[in-house]
Write a protein that holds these residues in place. Structure first.
Motif: not given
Length: 124
Positions: A6-10, A13-15, A51-54, A110-116
């Motif tokens: 989740l930190l990696i994805i956030a 997307f933040m960057i 917003i999604g990252a946060i 897939g990474f986002v789907w897996w992370a949540i």
């Protein structure tokens, strides 16, 4: 404490969201000609990425943010296709990378789907 994926994805997307404002001209150039309001769509997608990252980092909003980011990945896919179809407009980027980006978007999805996944399973 959020899980590492989740930190990696956030962070990703933040960057990306911030980049929409720092190099806005590049993102506007990515937009397919058939879409209107290019600048506005770049701003909206940048804000939604931030917003999604946060939201991923907040347990109460994690699932909604994850689904929102999944929808955003799908929504911006035409811009990636547009880049691949018009490599002459992106001479600073190797043409092969423009095509490699297309399947990479599925990996991000897939990474986002897996992370949540824990949050998705908890809702069942």
């Amino acid at each position: 404490m959020p899980r590492t994926p989740l930190l990696i994805i956030a962070l990703f997307f933040m960057i990306g969201g911030i980049a929409h404002f720092v190099v806005m001209d590049f993102f506007v150039q990515m937009m397919p000609a058939y879409l209107g309001y290019h600048t506005e769509l770049v701003i909206i997608s940048g804000v939604l990425e931030i917003i999604g990252a946060i939201g991923l980092l907040v347990p109460q909003t994690r699932l909604l943010a994850g689904y929102g980011l999944l929808a955003l990945i799908v929504a911006v896919y035409p811009a990636n296709i547009n880049m691949a179809l018009h490599p002459e407009d992106f001479t600073d980027i190797p043409q092969a990378f423009l095509y490699i980006r297309l399947p990479i978007q599925f990996l991000f999805f897939g990474f986002v789907w897996w992370a949540i996944k824990p949050e998705r399973l908890a809702k069942k």
